[in-house]
Design a protein around this motif. Structure first.
Motif, short mmCIF file in Angstrom:
data_model
loop_
_atom_site.label_atom_id
_atom_site.label_comp_id
_atom_site.label_asym_id
_atom_site.label_seq_id
_atom_site.Cartn_x
_atom_site.Cartn_y
_atom_site.Cartn_z
N THR A 8 0.84 -1.19 0.00
CA THR A 8 0.00 0.00 0.00
C THR A 8 0.88 1.25 0.00
N ASP A 9 0.23 2.41 -0.06
CA ASP A 9 0.96 3.67 0.00
C ASP A 9 1.34 4.05 1.42
N SER A 10 0.89 3.27 2.39
CA SER A 10 1.14 3.61 3.79
C SER A 10 1.69 2.40 4.52
N ILE A 145 -8.67 14.67 0.20
CA ILE A 145 -8.42 14.04 1.50
C ILE A 145 -7.22 13.11 1.42
N ALA A 146 -7.09 12.37 0.32
CA ALA A 146 -5.95 11.46 0.15
C ALA A 146 -4.64 12.23 0.21
N ASP A 147 -4.59 13.39 -0.45
CA ASP A 147 -3.38 14.22 -0.41
C ASP A 147 -3.12 14.73 1.00
N ALA A 148 -4.19 15.10 1.70
CA ALA A 148 -4.05 15.60 3.07
C ALA A 148 -3.51 14.51 3.99
N LEU A 149 -3.98 13.27 3.79
CA LEU A 149 -3.50 12.15 4.60
C LEU A 149 -2.01 11.88 4.34
N LYS A 150 -1.61 11.94 3.07
CA LYS A 150 -0.20 11.73 2.74
C LYS A 150 0.67 12.81 3.38
N ALA A 152 -0.04 14.54 6.04
CA ALA A 152 -0.06 14.35 7.49
C ALA A 152 0.89 13.24 7.91
N GLU A 153 0.93 12.15 7.13
CA GLU A 153 1.85 11.05 7.45
C GLU A 153 3.30 11.51 7.37
N ALA A 154 3.58 12.36 6.37
CA ALA A 154 4.95 12.86 6.22
C ALA A 154 5.31 13.81 7.36
N MET A 155 4.35 14.59 7.83
CA MET A 155 4.61 15.58 8.87
C MET A 155 4.63 14.96 10.26
N TYR A 156 3.76 13.98 10.49
CA TYR A 156 3.65 13.36 11.82
C TYR A 156 4.14 11.91 11.72
N SER A 157 3.24 10.98 11.61
CA SER A 157 3.56 9.57 11.38
C SER A 157 2.25 8.86 11.10
N ASP A 158 2.34 7.69 10.47
CA ASP A 158 1.11 6.96 10.18
C ASP A 158 0.39 6.56 11.46
N GLU A 159 1.16 6.28 12.52
CA GLU A 159 0.54 5.90 13.80
C GLU A 159 -0.25 7.06 14.38
#
Length: 218
Positions: A8-10, A145-150, A152-159
């Protein structure tokens, strides 16, 4: 053969020592030995404590796709090759990585200074990726939303992103702006401070007042 659906992308990633690729990968010709070696490296990375040890029973038959006899054979070959170390303690057999820390762990076990049975060694839990989690708990996954999630993962973490989504669903505040506000709050104030350890009702109120008010509708 089970068809693999692809990555997956994540994804979360586990580190492997460079020496594994330079010295071991080309020499290991037994699938069981290769599997138990990689499995040990994966499990050890997610363990805490001064030393990382797995008992023979920690090598999961289902996850490895091996029989108990195949696991035993693979471990024996890994020990003979020198990639893993073997030590007995209280009638149980443990395996450690042949590294400075692993060798120190063997000495600590043999001298009675450390009991590996006291360490937790549960395998890491596989978390659903944030895109699936968002669709299941918040709403449709639009390109925006998909771009926002990506991001956010880069800025914070997937967890962190996954936990913010779960918190939004728990508090019935199912929109991305709320999740984003929670993430910003965690970044500014920390996740595990005293304020984060209140009971469920107080924790919910914390994210439904003041600066989050504009995100609570819709």
């Amino acid at each position: 053969m089970n068809k693999f659906k692809g990555f997956t992308d994540s994804e979360t990633f586990s580190q492997l020592p460079d020496k594994f690729f330079h010295n071991l990968l080309k020499d290991i010709d037994d699938a069981a030995e290769l599997k138990v070696t990689i499995y040990f490296l994966w499990r050890a990375e997610h363990m805490e404590g001064p030393f990382r040890a797995l008992s023979r029973m920690d090598f999961d038959v289902k996850e490895l796709g091996l029989s108990a006899d195949e696991i035993k054979r693979g471990l024996e070959k890994a020990v003979k090759r020198g990639s893993l170390l073997k030590v007995e303690n209280e009638a149980k057999v443990y395996f450690l990585l042949n590294s400075p820390r692993g060798r120190a762990g063997v000495e600590a076990i043999e001298s009675g200074k450390w009991n590996p049975a006291s360490a937790t060694s549960a395998p890491p839990v596989e978390r659903p990726n944030v895109f699936k989690l968002y669709e299941e708990n918040i709403g449709p996954l639009t390109p925006l939303i998909a771009d926002a999630l990506k991001d956010a993962e880069a800025m914070y973490s997937d967890e962190w992103v996954a936990d913010a989504i779960e918190l939004a669903a728990k508090n019935n505040k199912r929109n991305w702006k709320y999740c984003e506000a929670v993430l910003k709050r965690w970044k500014d104030e920390g996740r595990h401070g005293q304020k984060d350890q209140r009971d469920t009702r107080q924790g919910s109120e914390r994210y439904t007042k003041s600066e989050f008010a504009e995100y609570l509708d819709g």
